[in-house]
Write a protein that holds these residues in place. Structure first.
Motif, mmCIF file in Angstrom:
data_model
loop_
_atom_site.group_PDB
_atom_site.id
_atom_site.type_symbol
_atom_site.label_atom_id
_atom_site.label_comp_id
_atom_site.label_asym_id
_atom_site.label_seq_id
_atom_site.Cartn_x
_atom_site.Cartn_y
_atom_site.Cartn_z
ATOM 1 N N MET A 27 0.688 -1.341 0.111
ATOM 2 C CA MET A 27 -0.001 0.110 -0.024
ATOM 3 C C MET A 27 1.023 1.181 -0.132
ATOM 4 O O MET A 27 0.542 2.386 -0.796
ATOM 5 N N GLU A 28 2.018 1.191 0.735
ATOM 6 C CA GLU A 28 2.865 2.507 0.839
ATOM 7 C C GLU A 28 3.452 2.809 -0.686
ATOM 8 O O GLU A 28 3.715 4.082 -0.858
ATOM 9 N N TYR A 36 -7.334 6.806 -2.374
ATOM 10 C CA TYR A 36 -8.629 7.536 -2.246
ATOM 11 C C TYR A 36 -9.653 7.034 -2.856
ATOM 12 O O TYR A 36 -10.688 6.743 -2.322
ATOM 13 N N ARG A 37 -9.169 6.475 -4.086
ATOM 14 C CA ARG A 37 -10.370 5.710 -4.836
ATOM 15 C C ARG A 37 -10.936 4.495 -4.116
ATOM 16 O O ARG A 37 -12.081 4.191 -4.376
ATOM 17 N N GLU A 38 -9.854 3.746 -3.655
ATOM 18 C CA GLU A 38 -10.270 2.635 -3.085
ATOM 19 C C GLU A 38 -11.199 2.615 -1.727
ATOM 20 O O GLU A 38 -12.039 2.311 -1.481
ATOM 21 N N ALA A 39 -10.661 3.915 -1.006
ATOM 22 C CA ALA A 39 -11.365 4.289 0.006
ATOM 23 C C ALA A 39 -12.597 4.641 -0.192
ATOM 24 O O ALA A 39 -13.833 4.578 0.677
ATOM 25 N N GLY A 43 -16.348 3.088 0.984
ATOM 26 C CA GLY A 43 -17.235 3.931 1.718
ATOM 27 C C GLY A 43 -16.774 4.519 2.936
ATOM 28 O O GLY A 43 -17.463 4.837 4.152
ATOM 29 N N ILE A 44 -15.481 4.729 2.952
ATOM 30 C CA ILE A 44 -14.707 5.364 4.130
ATOM 31 C C ILE A 44 -14.986 6.735 4.267
ATOM 32 O O ILE A 44 -14.417 7.585 3.319
ATOM 33 N N GLU A 45 -15.658 7.229 5.366
ATOM 34 C CA GLU A 45 -15.907 8.464 5.463
ATOM 35 C C GLU A 45 -14.719 9.528 5.928
ATOM 36 O O GLU A 45 -13.924 9.098 6.439
ATOM 37 N N GLY A 46 -14.578 10.662 5.631
ATOM 38 C CA GLY A 46 -13.693 11.738 6.083
ATOM 39 C C GLY A 46 -12.257 11.491 4.890
ATOM 40 O O GLY A 46 -11.413 12.287 5.411
ATOM 41 N N ARG A 47 -12.588 10.780 3.880
ATOM 42 C CA ARG A 47 -11.204 10.363 3.236
ATOM 43 C C ARG A 47 -10.662 11.633 2.540
ATOM 44 O O ARG A 47 -9.416 11.580 2.380
ATOM 45 N N SER A 48 -11.402 12.773 2.071
ATOM 46 C CA SER A 48 -11.152 13.563 1.498
ATOM 47 C C SER A 48 -10.018 14.576 2.362
ATOM 48 O O SER A 48 -9.319 15.178 2.078
ATOM 49 N N SER A 57 -4.005 3.368 6.748
ATOM 50 C CA SER A 57 -4.619 2.649 8.075
ATOM 51 C C SER A 57 -6.126 2.748 7.890
ATOM 52 O O SER A 57 -6.574 1.410 8.427
ATOM 53 N N ALA A 58 -7.012 3.337 7.285
ATOM 54 C CA ALA A 58 -8.388 3.254 7.350
ATOM 55 C C ALA A 58 -8.584 2.038 6.591
ATOM 56 O O ALA A 58 -9.625 1.502 6.878
ATOM 57 N N LEU A 59 -7.906 1.972 5.258
ATOM 58 C CA LEU A 59 -8.211 0.652 4.388
ATOM 59 C C LEU A 59 -7.781 -0.498 5.181
ATOM 60 O O LEU A 59 -8.452 -1.664 4.905
ATOM 61 N N ARG A 60 -6.653 -0.598 5.732
ATOM 62 C CA ARG A 60 -6.370 -1.868 6.495
ATOM 63 C C ARG A 60 -7.213 -2.225 7.593
ATOM 64 O O ARG A 60 -7.432 -3.452 7.920
#
Length: 62
Positions: A27-28, A36-39, A43-48, A57-60
């Motif tokens: 991922m790094e 960002y596109r994957e997030a 549906g991860i909120e606050g990604r922007s 971290s959020a994706l993991r």
């Protein structure tokens, strides 16, 4: 062995770390835009407002 590593200028730890990063998902190595596109798809909120490391971290932890 110490002489061999001194001649090559590399340490075993550096080589192991470089290889380990590529094998462990990588991922790094992906761009922030790709993460960002994957997030977004996940549906991860606050990604922007997230940094690249926060996106990882959020994706993991989804």
């Amino acid at each position: 062995m110490a002489k061999a590593t001194a001649k090559s200028g590399k340490t075993p730890g550096r080589r192991m770390a470089a290889r380990g990063g590529a094998k462990s998902g990588g991922m790094e190595t992906r761009t922030k835009e790709d993460l960002y596109r994957e997030a977004q798809k996940a549906g991860i909120e606050g990604r922007s407002q997230m940094s690249k490391s926060q996106l990882i971290s959020a994706l993991r932890h989804r």
